[in-house]
Design an enzyme around this catalytic site. Sequence first.
Site, PDB file in Angstrom:
ATOM      1  N   TYR A 140      36.275  41.684  48.000  1.00 54.30           N
ATOM      2  CA  TYR A 140      36.647  41.145  46.690  1.00 54.30           C
ATOM      3  C   TYR A 140      37.433  42.214  45.924  1.00 54.30           C
ATOM      4  O   TYR A 140      36.858  43.161  45.403  1.00 54.30           O
ATOM      5  CB  TYR A 140      35.377  40.739  45.954  1.00 54.30           C
ATOM      6  CG  TYR A 140      35.563  39.925  44.692  1.00 54.30           C
ATOM      7  CD1 TYR A 140      36.820  39.574  44.201  1.00 54.30           C
ATOM      8  CD2 TYR A 140      34.451  39.475  43.984  1.00 54.30           C
ATOM      9  CE1 TYR A 140      36.961  38.825  43.044  1.00 54.30           C
ATOM     10  CE2 TYR A 140      34.585  38.721  42.822  1.00 54.30           C
ATOM     11  CZ  TYR A 140      35.836  38.407  42.360  1.00 54.30           C
ATOM     12  OH  TYR A 140      35.977  37.673  41.203  1.00 54.30           O
ATOM     13  N   LYS A 170      39.535  38.352  49.106  1.00 56.17           N
ATOM     14  CA  LYS A 170      39.977  37.636  47.920  1.00 56.17           C
ATOM     15  C   LYS A 170      40.733  38.628  47.062  1.00 56.17           C
ATOM     16  O   LYS A 170      40.157  39.631  46.617  1.00 56.17           O
ATOM     17  CB  LYS A 170      38.793  37.071  47.141  1.00 56.17           C
ATOM     18  CG  LYS A 170      39.268  36.405  45.853  1.00 56.17           C
ATOM     19  CD  LYS A 170      38.190  35.964  44.911  1.00 56.17           C
ATOM     20  CE  LYS A 170      38.879  35.369  43.675  1.00 56.17           C
ATOM     21  NZ  LYS A 170      37.971  35.014  42.610  1.00 56.17           N
TER      22      LYS A 170
END
Lengths: 301, 301
Positions: A140, A170
């Site tokens: 992330y 992500k």
Amino acid sequence: MDLHPKGVFCAALTPLNADLTPDLGAFAGHCRHLLDEGCDGIALLGTTGEANSFSGAERRALLESAIKAGVAPSQLLPGTGVTALTETIELTRHALSLGVTTVVMLPPFYYKDISDDGVYACYSEIVQRIADPRLKVVLYHIPQMSHQPISHAVIARLRAQYPEVFVGIKDSSGDFANMTAMIEKFPGLAVLAGADPLLLPLLKKGGAGCITATSNLVARDLAYVFRHFNGSDPALEAAQNRIIKARERASLFPQIASLKVLLAHQTGHNGWRRVRPPLLPLPQENIDRLLTAGPALKETA
Amino acid sequence: MDLHPKGVFCAALTPLNADLTPDLGAFAGHCRHLLDEGCDGIALLGTTGEANSFSGAERRALLESAIKAGVAPSQLLPGTGVTALTETIELTRHALSLGVTTVVMLPPFYYKDISDDGVYACYSEIVQRIADPRLKVVLYHIPQMSHQPISHAVIARLRAQYPEVFVGIKDSSGDFANMTAMIEKFPGLAVLAGADPLLLPLLKKGGAGCITATSNLVARDLAYVFRHFNGSDPALEAAQNRIIKARERASLFPQIASLKVLLAHQTGHNGWRRVRPPLLPLPQENIDRLLTAGPALKETA
């Protein structure tokens, strides 16, 4: 090479009861609704979901509520990365115990000026301690919030050491050049856009999909873009335009509170408006401006 | 007006076992040693103590270990502020359940660009939910790490609303002008320096004391400064010089790992050298440079 995870994942908002505890029933209903709208899965307990404002017990209860409501564990991508590796391990093991095998993991974000070696050591320690061959981790990258970027050097080391584990990233930085660079540099890595309007251009570059906030409102349009990105029909353009407008609208005021106001309006459930401190609900004046700032949002059935 | 807390508080380092769990025995022994050296109390579980790298259970065990070893609850100032207000409440209630009434509380530090209203809402919600008249909170201003400054406006509102609760602030910004401004602006607020060399000048301005990292090594000198700051004897100057030098030395390389190396050397217990990821131990080359960078540190009895 088959990418995983692949598709449109909603960074689900978290509804709250009047006492600011998670409203588990409304949350589970929202997850099912998002899947009905065409989402491939739910990336619950991320930044948009206010995850770091909830205790470990509250996070576990939210994940369990979605599963109890019939959402398949394979469709759930919970955020499990916190500042303490022992708690990240605990949350990840809990997800695995429920059959959820793919998690989205923030790097530790309290200490600053952490070296690549430190970030690598954290992720490596977590994977080794969990020692579960089912585990898949989506990194992330959200430096504007975590102040801890995930460098390409760290990704390369993690992919080399744990190729079966670190399957995706992500990228919420908004930096499209970084996303395309990772697609080129790391074949087989699922690169997921963190901003809704970038889904379309990223898919054209070989991206895997998105984990986004505005999908709480326009999941159907994102699902359409995902399934037709190579086409050129007017419906694709229209869907992309609605996505861009919805995101612009949700960015007039602080995004999470704004999305919650719009979702409250869409669902008719004002409980959606609540946020947990340090976030604050929008003042009424801004709610009024937000609700009149665009076309009426589609009411759900 | 009587300030509380007042004196020299050590931001205690946390020793680790080989599996990186907290070494509770060594920790409790260190706390007792620090009090023997003249500390007025132990500010455990702060940034220097790697608190945010430990789970709630590990944090509770560390606090309990100090009490079990005979440290008076009134001498313990644990850090209890985390990103989720429900967990901050849980940790603070646990401290209160042990008779510990003064805690050091970080503001929430995940979300960025939080307004003063948001910071206020968080602290206010925490105090209201805990609803224990014994509770005393030392605010923790460390913007270079938390990226969440605590503004004078927030302090003023908290002091106005909860005058019995918000008794102090630890200022780790290094900004001496901010510390003296708070002393002038908020009579009765205990302003504690977060940097060892600032204890002496801050006491002269009416400061309450310090919560510092280098006190793990030079507590006796800090205690001397605290008790003699108004004097002008050569011993005061000598103590202050040793404090400055110890801090400079610990700043050659990353501070927490360096302090641990120096404490390992001082105590003869190499377990002190361990840090938990994302922090990393110093490479041997830097350990060697650090240990030869200054005079041999006093061996403890």
